[in-house]
Design an enzyme around this catalytic site. Structure first.
Site, PDB file in Angstrom:
ATOM      1  N   ASP A   1      -9.077   3.764  -1.893  1.00 22.40           N
ATOM      2  CA  ASP A   1     -10.023   4.211  -0.876  1.00 22.40           C
ATOM      3  C   ASP A   1     -11.318   4.708  -1.498  1.00 22.40           C
ATOM      4  OD1 ASP A   1      -7.990   3.564   0.749  1.00 22.40           O
ATOM      5  OD2 ASP A   1      -7.484   5.607   1.338  1.00 22.40           O
TER       6      ASP A   1
ATOM      7  N   ASP B   1       0.860  -1.188   0.000  1.00 17.53           N
ATOM      8  CA  ASP B   1       0.000   0.000   0.000  1.00 17.53           C
ATOM      9  C   ASP B   1       0.896   1.237   0.000  1.00 17.53           C
ATOM     10  OD1 ASP B   1      -2.279   1.554   0.204  1.00 17.53           O
ATOM     11  OD2 ASP B   1      -2.567   1.220   2.342  1.00 17.53           O
TER      12      ASP B   1
ATOM     13  N   GLU C   1       2.478   5.191  -3.866  1.00 15.87           N
ATOM     14  CA  GLU C   1       2.467   6.218  -4.937  1.00 15.87           C
ATOM     15  C   GLU C   1       3.829   6.879  -5.117  1.00 15.87           C
ATOM     16  OE1 GLU C   1       0.224   6.066  -2.502  1.00 15.87           O
ATOM     17  OE2 GLU C   1      -1.501   5.373  -3.629  1.00 15.87           O
TER      18      GLU C   1
END
Ligand SMILES: *[C@@H]1O[C@H](CO)[C@@H](O)[C@H](O)[C@H]1NC(C)=O
Ligand SMILES: *[C@@H]1O[C@H](CO)[C@@H](O)[C@H](O)[C@H]1NC(C)=O
Ligand SMILES: *[C@@H]1O[C@H](CO)[C@@H](O)[C@H](O)[C@H]1NC(C)=O
Ligand SMILES: *[C@@H]1O[C@H](CO)[C@@H](O)[C@H](O)[C@H]1NC(C)=O
Ligand SMILES: *[C@@H]1O[C@H](CO)[C@@H](O)[C@H](O)[C@H]1NC(C)=O
Ligand SMILES: *[C@@H]1O[C@H](CO)[C@@H](O)[C@H](O)[C@H]1NC(C)=O
Ligand SMILES: *[C@@H]1O[C@H](CO)[C@@H](O)[C@H](O)[C@H]1NC(C)=O
Length: 823
Positions: free
Chosen positions: A532, A412, A415
């Site tokens: 999300d 996770d 980015e």
């Protein structure tokens, strides 16, 4: 532009962005000045073995609109295959960043013999045209969009006198009209002729992509913050079928990985299972409610102070985690843990210390380690380009998984996310940062690296600064690559590194990795979830186009958080979401810590809905697995927009509220509150209700009953589907008898195929490919190739036709034998 399917945007926004952006974006700088630029002149061109080589020079004065014009460019046109044309325009000095081959291998093709396309050019003001040969259709005409090639601004595009129906330009998550997570500069363009083609831009820079149209022209314009023009045109065979386009696209970027069989079971996760006891209790509650649970997940709660590769000493003591895992495994269930890339900065923390010694972290310009801030406090970020990073990353996992051999890893925040702007931890002592960092610093034009932090052209980023909530764009990677150039590769490269790590640890087993940020080619290594999302009705719907898009990106193993991640769900929404989510390729319930509990056993109605839908999913497991095997071999989507199966039916082109699972199953979910039926489109043919076998005749829009707890599923007439009686886990399901659903078309025909293997081996030694077809009105012919011997036999046939609903249950056929079954 014609009909913009899957809610196409005005702008395609491409830089991954972190989870918590709150700053309003500013609109992109208008680029009209760029139209004053003079373009390029072709000064020489000559044929090569498989194409053309040319030279381009700036045709007039520099215009330097958003950077510095590059005077000399090279043109390389390669007829890669009969269906793939490659056009590359780059600076002759090759100073512009290009995605390195080791990040995305550059496939070498054989060359074309009889190309399906025609490439032509104009030389005075350079432009090029790509046509489909057999019908003269202009696929791409760069002449109408002024080309500008500057160090920090690369603009080009195409204008055609046709209607482009463009698919595949948006990931669905939150927010909707900004950049998020992954980057996939690929689109599928379906023309009125019914033929489609794909266009892939190999460029990792942040960019906008604008689409616009008038009544008779369509235009697409790319504006990238750097790099080169590196385009692949994919024609998809004679008839330009969308399926073939995607298969050929995955010839370029790599085929999707083959998931483990168990990965197709049901998953449960939550941020906020604060102790190992809570995790255990969820597993028990599932069992009590008799809802199948295959994989239990733990979010960041398990870590000690949110540091990777640790367990919280009180809430998740190692010994308890170990006995939990052993128990889970003894019940044929699996466990997946989250790992974030950011590494806590503290010398007493071994992963950091070793990483610093081995020089694996992203740096500041002066060579010191770059620090940002994530869950554990100030953190360093692995630099996947650095030569020691792979072995360092592998070693951390070797140590960690030796104690706790979990079944998969969830990567996770890649980015990569950082909770502040710029170098917020650099210069601070290691440890917990003091509260929130102050507001965004303002960099004036005088400061070094100003252009990396504030490039002259602003894309429609989620925040005014590219570096907000992520690693600063002026941070440095190995080989002096900047974050500005490589930001969009971070999650992709972490996926590859994690894949190599898991293969090193278990060389024979398929790795399970779920990743948030992806790039073209990621599907070979990881699956994906849409990040999300929100617990609201629109997001239930968005999950469908979101998943359909990723099928086109070569990442078929994908899902959305069932019931919604952010904010609290409610019983009706959660009910509908489980009914739909049970059919996601990757099916997981997941929510945030400050929301209400939403496991399917929380409400009785949701329990029932989930059991009913999962019963269908688990019955279909052999079929679903076969679709993944086909995807792995050829790249064919697993979930398919109706347009993929019925391309010549214009009515299907806009449908994104229904979907097909492979060629044979159509799902028509309720996506709004308060409804007890749903209108769906049933293309040409006969469609049999999964539950009652009642037929619906296409092509027509038809309203079908869908009371709460019921999701309409239809079998396409003409299909033969291999199923298996469901049990609690996939391991037990694999022991159950096989059954065949034979759904006849109007002429009494049907066919289908199946693939079986042990479900876990990276390269299965034994496998089985079975084909089924109706031959002679009353016979099913089964042809098996391969040596794998499943534990179960084929014991039942369900034959559905017009006025026919037969069950034949006295069959006992070995799956690895050829057989003719008469009914
Ligand atoms: C075409 O250009 C490429 C790149 O400069 C070069 O590698 C190749 O040799 C050239 N081919 C011919 C036939 O000139
Ligand atoms: C390409 O576009 C240019 C400029 O709009 C136009 O003049 C030309 O006719 C087009 N070429 C084709 C083949 O459509
Ligand atoms: C496109 O439409 C405009 C008016 O909308 C018209 O002036 C123009 O001639 C048309 N061009 C073509 C190529 O049909
Ligand atoms: C980026 O540039 C700013 C302004 O010059 C500077 O303060 C910061 O240290 C630089 N960051 C990195 C990672 O080099
Ligand atoms: C990176 O940049 C620094 C400073 O500009 C330079 O000294 C160094 O040689 C460069 N390294 C590489 C690998 O190009
Ligand atoms: C979740 O929703 C809350 C309240 O609407 C919002 O403030 C917050 O930013 C959202 N969080 C995420 C991660 O999107
Ligand atoms: C299409 O469906 C509508 C109602 O759902 C029905 O009234 C109509 O007869 C159908 N048309 C055909 C051709 O089946």
């Amino acid at each position: 532009m014609g009909r913009l399917v899957f809610e196409l945007l005005l702008a395609l926004l491409i830089t991954g962005l972190s989870r918590f952006s709150t700053i309003k974006y500013k609109y992109p700088t208008p680029a009209h000045d760029a139209n004053q630029c003079s373009g390029y002149r072709l000064t020489s061109i000559s044929p090569t073995d498989h194409g053309l080589n040319g030279s381009l020079v700036l045709a007039g004065n520099s215009c330097n609109v958003y950077g510095n014009d590059i005077s000399n460019l090279a043109l390389e046109v390669t007829y890669e295959t009969d269906d793939i044309l490659h056009v590359k325009i780059y600076d002759v000095e090759e100073r512009q960043f290009q995605v390195p081959d080791y990040v995305l291998p550059r496939k070498r093709f054989q060359g074309a013999k009889n190309p399906a396309y025609e490439f032509s050019y104009t030389d005075n003001t350079f432009g090029f045209v790509v046509k489909r040969k057999n019908n003269g259709e202009v696929l791409f005409n760069s002449t109408g969009v002024q080309m500008v090639f500057e160090d920090q601004f690369v603009k080009f595009g195409s204008q055609v006198h046709d209607i482009m129906n463009v698919y595949g330009t948006r990931d669905i998550g939150s927010p909707l009209r900004e950049n998020i997570y992954g980057v996939h500069p690929f689109y599928l363009d379906l023309r009125r002729s019914g033929r489609s083609h794909g266009v892939f831009l190999r460029n990792s820079h942040g960019m906008d992509v604008f689409l616009s149209s008038t009544s008779n022209t369509s235009e697409i314009e790319y504006r990238a913050l750097g790099g080169v023009i590196d385009l692949y045109f994919i024609l998809g065979g004679e008839d330009g079928s969308p399926k073939t386009v995607i298969e050929q696209y995955t010839d370029i970027i790599g085929k999707p990985h083959m998931p483990n069989y168990w990965a197709l079971g049901w998953h449960q996760c939550r941020w906020g299972y604060k102790t190992i006891e809570m995790v255990k209790e969820v597993v028990e509650n599932y069992k009590k409610a008799e809802i199948p649970l295959e994989v239990m997940w733990t979010d960041i709660d398990y870590m000690d102070q949110y540091r990777d590769f640790t367990f919280h000493p009180i809430n998740f003591p190692l010994s308890k985690v170990q006995s939990f895992l052993a128990e889970l495994h003894s019940q044929n269930q699996k466990h997946v843990l989250i790992v974030d890339p950011a590494i806590y900065n503290g010398d007493d923390y071994a992963p950091y210390k070793e990483g610093a010694d081995l020089d694996v972290f992203i740096k500041n310009r002066d060579g010191s380690i770059y620090y940002g801030r994530v869950w554990p406090g100030y953190t360093a970020f692995p630099d996947w380009f650095a030569p020691n990073t792979q072995s360092w990353w592998t070693r951390q996992f070797q140590r960690f998984l030796k104690d706790v051999p979990v079944d998969g890893i969830w990567i996770d925040m890649n980015e990569p996310a950082s909770f502040c702007f710029g170098s917020c931890g650099t210069g601070h002592p290691p440890g917990e940062p003091p509260g929130d960092s102050p507001g965004d610093p303002v960099f004036g034009p005088g400061v070094p690296d100003y252009n990396l932090l504030n490039p002259p052209y602003s894309i429609r980023n989620g925040s005014p600064y590219l570096s907000s909530k992520t690693v600063a764009t002026n941070a440095t990677h190995w080989n002096n690559y900047t974050e500005y150039q490589t930001h969009n590769l971070y999650g992709h490269m972490e996926g590859i590194a994690t894949y190599k790590t898991l293969i090193t640890i278990n060389p024979k087993t398929r790795p399970f990795i779920l990743s948030r940020s992806t790039f073209p080619g990621s599907g070979a290594y990881v699956g994906h979830w849409s990040g999300d999302n929100w617990a609201s009705w629109p997001y239930l719907y968005y999950s469908i186009p979101g998943i359909l898009n990723f099928q086109m990106y070569g990442i078929p193993y994908v899902g959305a958080d069932v019931c919604g991640f952010n904010e609290s769900t409610d019983e009706e929404l959660c009910n509908r979401w489980h009914s739909l989510g049970a059919f996601y390729p990757f099916a997981r319930n997941h929510n945030a810590h400050n929301t209400i509990a939403q496991e399917p056993y929380v409400w009785k109605s949701v329990t029932e809905a989930t059991k009913k839908a999962l019963h269908v999913r688990y019955t279909l497991l052999p079929y679903y697995y076969t679709l993944f095997a086909v995807a792995h071999e050829k790249g064919t989507p697993v979930w398919r927009a109706l347009m993929f199966e019925f391309t010549d039916d214009y009515e299907t082109w806009n449908i994104d509220k229904q979907f097909m699972i492979g060629p044979a199953v159509l799902v028509t979910p309720v996506l709004e509150a308060g409804h007890v039926d749903v209108e769906g489109y049933f293309p040409k043919g006969i469609w049999y209700d999964w539950y009652t076998h009642d037929p619906i005749y296409g092509a027509n829009w038809t309203k079908v009953d869908a009371p709460l707890g019921h999701i309409p599923v239809h079998i396409r007439g003409g299909s033969i589907i291999l199923t298996q009686r469901p049990a609690y886990t996939t391991t037990e399901s694999r022991e159950q008898p096989f059954e065949l659903i034979v759904a006849l078309d109007e002429t009494g025909h049907a066919s289908g195929e199946a693939y079986l293997d042990d479900g876990v081996s990276l390269e299965p030694v034994e496998s089985l490919r079975i084909s089924f077809r109706i031959c002679d009105k009353w016979q099913v012919v089964m042809t098996s190739v391969g040596s794998y011997k499943p534990n179960a036999k084929l014991e039942k046939l369900i034959i559905i036709g017009v006025g026919l609903d037969l069950v034949i249950d006295d069959v006992h056929v070995d799956m690895d034998k050829n057989a003719i079954i008469t009914f």
